[in-house]
Design a protein around this motif. Structure first.
Motif, mmCIF file in Angstrom:
data_model
loop_
_atom_site.group_PDB
_atom_site.id
_atom_site.type_symbol
_atom_site.label_atom_id
_atom_site.label_comp_id
_atom_site.label_asym_id
_atom_site.label_seq_id
_atom_site.Cartn_x
_atom_site.Cartn_y
_atom_site.Cartn_z
ATOM 1 N N SER A 54 0.890 -1.637 -0.046
ATOM 2 C CA SER A 54 0.278 -0.242 0.043
ATOM 3 C C SER A 54 1.104 0.846 -0.039
ATOM 4 O O SER A 54 0.639 2.128 -0.882
ATOM 5 C CB SER A 54 -1.109 -0.246 1.249
ATOM 6 N N GLY A 55 1.310 1.210 0.921
ATOM 7 C CA GLY A 55 2.670 2.416 0.620
ATOM 8 C C GLY A 55 3.312 2.526 -0.290
ATOM 9 O O GLY A 55 3.037 3.911 -0.745
ATOM 10 N N VAL A 56 3.486 1.821 -1.769
ATOM 11 C CA VAL A 56 4.482 1.414 -2.980
ATOM 12 C C VAL A 56 3.387 2.678 -3.639
ATOM 13 O O VAL A 56 3.659 2.914 -4.297
ATOM 14 C CB VAL A 56 4.892 0.337 -2.986
ATOM 15 N N LEU A 57 2.135 1.919 -3.107
ATOM 16 C CA LEU A 57 0.961 2.459 -4.246
ATOM 17 C C LEU A 57 0.871 3.901 -4.060
ATOM 18 O O LEU A 57 0.832 4.973 -5.266
ATOM 19 C CB LEU A 57 -0.183 2.071 -4.348
ATOM 20 N N LEU A 69 -5.827 12.650 1.831
ATOM 21 C CA LEU A 69 -7.033 12.664 3.087
ATOM 22 C C LEU A 69 -7.648 10.936 2.433
ATOM 23 O O LEU A 69 -7.705 10.296 3.323
ATOM 24 C CB LEU A 69 -7.636 13.507 2.737
ATOM 25 N N CYS A 70 -6.853 10.580 0.900
ATOM 26 C CA CYS A 70 -8.087 9.664 1.140
ATOM 27 C C CYS A 70 -7.406 8.442 1.682
ATOM 28 O O CYS A 70 -7.899 7.177 2.558
ATOM 29 C CB CYS A 70 -7.811 8.691 -0.620
ATOM 30 N N ALA A 71 -5.209 8.373 1.455
ATOM 31 C CA ALA A 71 -5.033 7.348 2.254
ATOM 32 C C ALA A 71 -5.334 6.792 3.983
ATOM 33 O O ALA A 71 -4.936 6.392 4.830
ATOM 34 C CB ALA A 71 -3.336 7.971 2.041
ATOM 35 N N ALA A 72 -5.085 8.089 4.522
ATOM 36 C CA ALA A 72 -5.179 8.312 5.766
ATOM 37 C C ALA A 72 -6.671 7.717 6.258
ATOM 38 O O ALA A 72 -7.058 6.993 7.483
ATOM 39 C CB ALA A 72 -5.142 10.372 6.146
ATOM 40 N N ALA A 91 -2.081 8.688 13.685
ATOM 41 C CA ALA A 91 -1.209 7.383 12.877
ATOM 42 C C ALA A 91 -1.398 7.116 11.267
ATOM 43 O O ALA A 91 -0.267 7.807 10.494
ATOM 44 C CB ALA A 91 -0.719 6.208 13.198
ATOM 45 N N GLY A 92 -2.314 7.578 10.930
ATOM 46 C CA GLY A 92 -2.589 7.299 9.678
ATOM 47 C C GLY A 92 -2.848 8.601 8.948
ATOM 48 O O GLY A 92 -1.981 8.974 7.674
ATOM 49 N N LEU A 93 -3.338 9.746 8.780
ATOM 50 C CA LEU A 93 -2.590 10.586 8.901
ATOM 51 C C LEU A 93 -0.820 11.228 8.796
ATOM 52 O O LEU A 93 -0.647 11.606 7.451
ATOM 53 C CB LEU A 93 -3.420 12.310 9.450
ATOM 54 N N ALA A 94 -0.331 11.537 8.984
ATOM 55 C CA ALA A 94 1.276 11.364 9.573
ATOM 56 C C ALA A 94 1.865 10.376 8.885
ATOM 57 O O ALA A 94 2.772 9.959 7.803
ATOM 58 C CB ALA A 94 2.491 10.939 11.179
ATOM 59 N N TRP A 95 1.240 8.777 8.566
ATOM 60 C CA TRP A 95 1.799 8.103 7.552
ATOM 61 C C TRP A 95 1.319 8.171 6.195
ATOM 62 O O TRP A 95 2.643 8.683 5.146
ATOM 63 C CB TRP A 95 1.131 6.344 7.945
ATOM 64 N N SER A 133 3.857 9.719 3.116
ATOM 65 C CA SER A 133 4.060 8.857 1.419
ATOM 66 C C SER A 133 4.510 9.881 0.511
ATOM 67 O O SER A 133 4.460 10.052 0.073
ATOM 68 C CB SER A 133 3.424 7.792 1.864
ATOM 69 N N VAL A 134 2.968 10.720 0.429
ATOM 70 C CA VAL A 134 2.991 11.460 -0.358
ATOM 71 C C VAL A 134 3.592 12.218 -0.294
ATOM 72 O O VAL A 134 3.910 12.829 -1.299
ATOM 73 C CB VAL A 134 1.526 12.115 -0.177
ATOM 74 N N SER A 135 4.722 12.608 0.822
ATOM 75 C CA SER A 135 5.695 13.847 0.367
ATOM 76 C C SER A 135 6.787 13.180 -0.320
ATOM 77 O O SER A 135 7.522 14.066 -1.117
ATOM 78 C CB SER A 135 6.050 14.341 1.964
ATOM 79 N N LEU A 136 7.094 12.062 -0.044
ATOM 80 C CA LEU A 136 8.119 11.283 -0.640
ATOM 81 C C LEU A 136 7.814 10.769 -2.144
ATOM 82 O O LEU A 136 8.753 11.122 -2.653
ATOM 83 C CB LEU A 136 8.067 9.852 -0.268
ATOM 84 N N GLY A 137 7.097 10.733 -2.734
ATOM 85 C CA GLY A 137 6.110 10.843 -3.983
ATOM 86 C C GLY A 137 6.483 11.528 -4.602
ATOM 87 O O GLY A 137 6.649 12.058 -5.969
ATOM 88 N N TYR A 138 5.792 12.897 -4.508
ATOM 89 C CA TYR A 138 5.496 14.258 -4.555
ATOM 90 C C TYR A 138 6.666 15.113 -5.017
ATOM 91 O O TYR A 138 7.114 15.134 -6.360
ATOM 92 C CB TYR A 138 4.868 15.104 -3.965
ATOM 93 N N PHE A 139 7.789 14.813 -3.782
ATOM 94 C CA PHE A 139 9.158 15.567 -4.110
ATOM 95 C C PHE A 139 9.881 14.709 -4.678
ATOM 96 O O PHE A 139 10.877 15.644 -5.207
ATOM 97 C CB PHE A 139 9.263 16.101 -2.423
ATOM 98 N N GLY A 140 9.579 13.499 -4.933
ATOM 99 C CA GLY A 140 10.488 12.170 -5.734
ATOM 100 C C GLY A 140 10.070 12.558 -6.878
ATOM 101 O O GLY A 140 10.737 12.937 -8.266
ATOM 102 N N GLY A 141 9.324 13.075 -7.785
ATOM 103 C CA GLY A 141 8.284 12.672 -8.883
ATOM 104 C C GLY A 141 8.302 14.543 -9.686
ATOM 105 O O GLY A 141 8.979 14.697 -10.098
ATOM 106 N N HIS A 142 8.744 15.310 -8.185
ATOM 107 C CA HIS A 142 8.817 16.628 -8.500
ATOM 108 C C HIS A 142 10.087 17.293 -9.157
ATOM 109 O O HIS A 142 10.386 18.057 -9.975
ATOM 110 C CB HIS A 142 8.016 17.602 -7.637
ATOM 111 N N TRP A 143 11.048 16.279 -8.402
ATOM 112 C CA TRP A 143 12.651 16.583 -8.625
ATOM 113 C C TRP A 143 12.932 15.885 -10.211
ATOM 114 O O TRP A 143 14.054 15.915 -9.766
ATOM 115 C CB TRP A 143 13.228 16.222 -6.728
#
Length: 200
Positions: free
Chosen positions: A20-23, A60-63, A147-151, A155-165
């Motif tokens: 799920s985290g990878v998705l 929000l969907c993931a949390a 916990a759900g919001l933090a995770w 996860s979204v931040s990792l994907g966003y900045f990875g894709g942005h950069w």
């Protein structure tokens, strides 16, 4: 995509091997890496605003899916307490984790719920353990939501900045996934530390 991500997050409390985290990271990376260089400053601003809205929706969907899965597992363990209790009792690690969870929730120190959300299978142990121990919804739900919001945010931040950069290349996704697993390893290490102090 939101449906697939949500189902994966809900179900991986029962089957922790589901990615799920990878998705979540892949969805965020794909969204962030599309359209960032389209025609002029105004166009880039529009795309940036659209990306941020997509990231917020995905978070929000993931949390929400994370909390929903936690509560389903919690309720099932609550109703089938004896069966789950016997299953947990066969493992010293699960038994110790359940005891630490109960003590932490009683003291109001439910930060262990947040920490466990990042650890491999930690979410399953915490949700099922809280149900078996008959912890109240008031004790468990706020920490599950945090916990759900933090995770989800991580996860979204990792994907966003990875894709942005780095764009939508596999390199960006791979680095983001590595960072997610690094956080999981750190969380698992921190969760084991109380056992070591107790042993000494």
């Amino acid at each position: 995509m939101y449906v697939i991500v949500s189902l994966s997050i809900v179900l991986d409390v029962f089957v922790p091997i589901l990615p799920s985290g990878v998705l979540v990271i892949t969805a965020a990376t794909t969204a962030a890496g599309t359209g960032t260089a389209v025609g002029g400053v105004d166009a880039v601003s529009v795309h940036t605003g659209a990306h941020l809205a997509e990231m917020f929706s995905l978070m929000l969907c993931a949390a929400t899916a994370s909390v929903l899965g936690d509560m389903v597992a919690y309720r099932l363990a609550w109703r089938g307490g004896d069966r789950f209790d016997r299953a947990i009792g066969r493992s010293r690690r699960l038994t110790a984790a359940q005891e630490r969870l109960g003590a932490a929730l009683t003291r109001g120190g439910g930060g262990i719920v947040v920490l466990a959300r990042f650890a491999p299978a930690g979410r399953s142990v915490v949700s099922l353990g809280a149900g078996v121990a008959h912890r109240t919804v008031r004790e468990f739900l706020p920490w599950s939501a945090l916990a759900g919001l933090a995770w989800a945010a991580y996860s979204v931040s990792l994907g966003y900045f990875g894709g942005h950069w780095l764009g939508t290349s596999w390199v960006g996704t791979a680095l983001s996934v590595i960072a997610l697993f690094a956080a999981g390893s750190a969380a698992a290490f921190l969760m084991r530390r109380p056992d070591r102090r107790t042993a000494h």
